[in-house]
Design a protein around this motif. Structure first.
Motif, PDB file in Angstrom:
ATOM      1  N   TYR A  75      -5.496  -6.418   5.600  1.00  0.00           N
ATOM      2  CA  TYR A  75      -6.605  -5.800   6.335  1.00  0.00           C
ATOM      3  C   TYR A  75      -7.067  -4.499   5.693  1.00  0.00           C
ATOM      4  CZ  TYR A  75      -6.422  -8.929  10.449  1.00  0.00           C
ATOM      5  OH  TYR A  75      -6.493  -9.989  11.288  1.00  0.00           O
ATOM      6  N   TRP A  76      -6.113  -3.703   5.213  1.00  0.00           N
ATOM      7  CA  TRP A  76      -6.468  -2.381   4.692  1.00  0.00           C
ATOM      8  C   TRP A  76      -7.027  -2.433   3.280  1.00  0.00           C
ATOM      9  CZ3 TRP A  76      -7.347   1.155   8.054  1.00  0.00           C
ATOM     10  CH2 TRP A  76      -6.651   1.169   9.268  1.00  0.00           C
ATOM     11  N   LEU A  77      -7.193  -3.637   2.730  1.00  0.00           N
ATOM     12  CA  LEU A  77      -7.906  -3.773   1.457  1.00  0.00           C
ATOM     13  C   LEU A  77      -9.413  -3.663   1.671  1.00  0.00           C
ATOM     14  CD1 LEU A  77      -5.998  -6.729  -0.258  1.00  0.00           C
ATOM     15  CD2 LEU A  77      -5.834  -4.291  -0.797  1.00  0.00           C
ATOM     16  N   HIS A  78      -9.831  -3.727   2.922  1.00  0.00           N
ATOM     17  CA  HIS A  78     -11.248  -3.724   3.267  1.00  0.00           C
ATOM     18  C   HIS A  78     -11.566  -2.513   4.154  1.00  0.00           C
ATOM     19  CE1 HIS A  78     -11.290  -7.910   1.813  1.00  0.00           C
ATOM     20  NE2 HIS A  78     -10.123  -8.002   2.414  1.00  0.00           N
ATOM     21  N   ASP A  79     -12.841  -2.146   4.215  1.00  0.00           N
ATOM     22  CA  ASP A  79     -13.274  -0.999   5.014  1.00  0.00           C
ATOM     23  C   ASP A  79     -13.706  -1.395   6.424  1.00  0.00           C
ATOM     24  OD1 ASP A  79     -12.873   0.866   2.933  1.00  0.00           O
ATOM     25  OD2 ASP A  79     -14.806   0.346   2.041  1.00  0.00           O
ATOM     26  N   HIS A  80     -13.486  -2.653   6.790  1.00  0.00           N
ATOM     27  CA  HIS A  80     -13.926  -3.164   8.088  1.00  0.00           C
ATOM     28  C   HIS A  80     -13.377  -2.331   9.246  1.00  0.00           C
ATOM     29  CE1 HIS A  80     -15.102  -6.240  11.038  1.00  0.00           C
ATOM     30  NE2 HIS A  80     -13.912  -6.076  11.578  1.00  0.00           N
ATOM     31  N   THR A  81     -12.090  -2.004   9.192  1.00  0.00           N
ATOM     32  CA  THR A  81     -11.452  -1.267  10.293  1.00  0.00           C
ATOM     33  C   THR A  81     -12.018   0.136  10.444  1.00  0.00           C
ATOM     34  OG1 THR A  81      -9.398  -2.540  10.120  1.00  0.00           O
ATOM     35  CG2 THR A  81      -9.262  -0.369  11.155  1.00  0.00           C
ATOM     36  N   VAL A 114      -5.345   2.079   0.144  1.00  0.00           N
ATOM     37  CA  VAL A 114      -5.340   3.146   1.157  1.00  0.00           C
ATOM     38  C   VAL A 114      -5.432   4.511   0.478  1.00  0.00           C
ATOM     39  CG1 VAL A 114      -3.931   4.294   2.906  1.00  0.00           C
ATOM     40  CG2 VAL A 114      -4.116   1.799   2.897  1.00  0.00           C
ATOM     41  N   ARG A 115      -4.671   4.707  -0.603  1.00  0.00           N
ATOM     42  CA  ARG A 115      -4.731   5.977  -1.343  1.00  0.00           C
ATOM     43  C   ARG A 115      -6.153   6.245  -1.851  1.00  0.00           C
ATOM     44  NH1 ARG A 115       0.327   4.478  -3.273  1.00  0.00           N
ATOM     45  NH2 ARG A 115      -0.538   3.512  -5.139  1.00  0.00           N
ATOM     46  N   HIS A 116      -6.787   5.202  -2.363  1.00  0.00           N
ATOM     47  CA  HIS A 116      -8.156   5.350  -2.876  1.00  0.00           C
ATOM     48  C   HIS A 116      -9.103   5.794  -1.765  1.00  0.00           C
ATOM     49  CE1 HIS A 116     -11.864   4.543  -5.062  1.00  0.00           C
ATOM     50  NE2 HIS A 116     -12.287   3.872  -4.000  1.00  0.00           N
ATOM     51  N   ALA A 127     -11.521   8.444   9.085  1.00  0.00           N
ATOM     52  CA  ALA A 127     -10.771   8.919   7.924  1.00  0.00           C
ATOM     53  C   ALA A 127      -9.344   8.383   7.984  1.00  0.00           C
ATOM     54  CB  ALA A 127     -10.759  10.435   7.898  1.00  0.00           C
ATOM     55  N   ILE A 128      -8.845   7.873   6.869  1.00  0.00           N
ATOM     56  CA  ILE A 128      -7.441   7.447   6.786  1.00  0.00           C
ATOM     57  C   ILE A 128      -6.619   8.659   6.375  1.00  0.00           C
ATOM     58  CG2 ILE A 128      -5.772   5.907   5.708  1.00  0.00           C
ATOM     59  CD1 ILE A 128      -7.984   3.929   5.200  1.00  0.00           C
ATOM     60  N   ARG A 129      -5.571   8.967   7.167  1.00  0.00           N
ATOM     61  CA  ARG A 129      -4.782  10.175   6.945  1.00  0.00           C
ATOM     62  C   ARG A 129      -3.433   9.912   6.297  1.00  0.00           C
ATOM     63  NH1 ARG A 129      -8.634  13.964   7.125  1.00  0.00           N
ATOM     64  NH2 ARG A 129      -9.822  13.919   9.079  1.00  0.00           N
ATOM     65  N   GLY A 130      -3.092   8.649   6.064  1.00  0.00           N
ATOM     66  CA  GLY A 130      -1.799   8.340   5.476  1.00  0.00           C
ATOM     67  C   GLY A 130      -1.361   6.944   5.876  1.00  0.00           C
ATOM     68  N   ILE A 131      -0.092   6.652   5.651  1.00  0.00           N
ATOM     69  CA  ILE A 131       0.480   5.327   5.920  1.00  0.00           C
ATOM     70  C   ILE A 131       1.617   5.435   6.923  1.00  0.00           C
ATOM     71  CG2 ILE A 131       1.908   3.484   4.882  1.00  0.00           C
ATOM     72  CD1 ILE A 131       0.213   3.792   2.346  1.00  0.00           C
ATOM     73  N   HIS A 132       1.658   4.504   7.871  1.00  0.00           N
ATOM     74  CA  HIS A 132       2.796   4.337   8.770  1.00  0.00           C
ATOM     75  C   HIS A 132       3.492   3.054   8.341  1.00  0.00           C
ATOM     76  CE1 HIS A 132       4.342   3.759  13.201  1.00  0.00           C
ATOM     77  NE2 HIS A 132       5.274   3.520  12.281  1.00  0.00           N
ATOM     78  N   ASP A 162       6.113   4.074  -3.828  1.00  0.00           N
ATOM     79  CA  ASP A 162       5.086   3.027  -3.824  1.00  0.00           C
ATOM     80  C   ASP A 162       4.142   3.168  -2.633  1.00  0.00           C
ATOM     81  OD1 ASP A 162       6.249   1.957  -6.078  1.00  0.00           O
ATOM     82  OD2 ASP A 162       7.355   0.392  -5.002  1.00  0.00           O
ATOM     83  N   LEU A 163       4.662   3.686  -1.500  1.00  0.00           N
ATOM     84  CA  LEU A 163       3.876   3.788  -0.272  1.00  0.00           C
ATOM     85  C   LEU A 163       3.206   5.149  -0.104  1.00  0.00           C
ATOM     86  CD1 LEU A 163       6.189   2.037   2.355  1.00  0.00           C
ATOM     87  CD2 LEU A 163       4.167   1.099   1.226  1.00  0.00           C
ATOM     88  N   SER A 164       3.321   6.010  -1.076  1.00  0.00           N
ATOM     89  CA  SER A 164       2.721   7.336  -0.954  1.00  0.00           C
ATOM     90  C   SER A 164       1.217   7.209  -0.686  1.00  0.00           C
ATOM     91  CB  SER A 164       2.958   8.109  -2.247  1.00  0.00           C
ATOM     92  OG  SER A 164       2.317   9.354  -2.211  1.00  0.00           O
TER      93      SER A 164
END
Length: 231
Positions: A75-81, A114-116, A127-132, A162-164
């Motif tokens: 899902y997070w490969l796309h900007d839909h969310t 997500v980093r991009h 805005a995406i603020r990081g990864i859970h 890897d998840l940074s």
């Protein structure tokens, strides 16, 4: 929001909830795509809609995405969310990922996407603020995929790289207590928020040991799915 470079927008707020219980009454808010430009006492001379209650956007710290493709892992490969979330009042989100035993390449690919997006935010999107990271040290899987619960300290550190930028990780007290809380301490040492969860067998002893370790590092831990696949 107003268009970039256009005239700023204004609204009148009878009640503006700022943060930590701070509330302002009868103010005029001027804003643009760049954010809030000013908050001033109510100005009758300005033509603007009146709202009884205004608050800052919600921050969602556990969201696996709301579509965009057929595979929830991607899902997070796309900007839909992030395109849709602002419609429901959410302006910031921490992208939640599961860590399946198989499919490490997909996990790394999604984390890179997500980093991009963190470094290249889009206007009018959340805005995406990081990864859970929901796992991989998971005892009661529920709907989660099988994961590497016996991950070594070195493998665990590599996963964090890897998840940074991972901000939160859900981890099960039962498994960590048996492993002397080693991986949990790695999270704390790296400033990553620990969230206890996915553990229907956690004992009081294991929970207290985790919480005490958090206090050692000045961290108040979170709980994931409290009362649901949780202690």
């Amino acid at each position: 929001m107003g268009d970039s470079g256009g005239s700023p927008n204004r609204i009148h707020a009878q009640t503006l909830l700022v943060c930590h219980g701070v509330t302002l009454r009868n103010v005029t808010i001027t804003f643009s795509n760049d954010g809030i430009l000013s908050i001033e006492p109510f100005q009758k001379s300005l033509d603007a809609p009146v709202h009884y209650f205004v608050c800052s956007g919600f921050v969602d710290i556990h969201n696996h995405g709301i579509g965009g493709c057929n595979n929830v892992q991607e899902y997070w490969l796309h900007d839909h969310t992030i395109q849709r979330l602002p419609q429901y009042g959410t302006t910031s989100v921490i992208a939640s990922l599961t860590i399946p035993l198989e499919g490490h390449e997909v996990t790394r690919k999604v984390a890179a996407a997500v980093r991009h997006r963190i470094n290249n935010p889009l206007p009018k999107h959340a805005a995406i603020r990081g990864i859970h990271a929901e796992g991989p040290i998971i005892h009661t899987r529920g709907g989660l995929p099988a994961s590497a619960v016996e991950m070594s300290d070195e493998e665990f550190r590599q996963l964090l790289t890897d998840l940074s930028p991972v901000k939160i990780m859900t981890i099960s007290p039962t498994l960590e207590y048996k492993s002397s809380l080693r991986r949990m301490e790695i999270l704390l040492q790296n400033g990553i928020r620990v969230s206890l969860g996915h553990d229907s067998d956690a004992s009081e002893e294991s929970l207290l040991a985790c919480l005490k370790l958090g206090l050692k590092y000045g961290q108040q831990m979170h709980a994931t799915h409290i009362f649901n696949a949780s202690a």
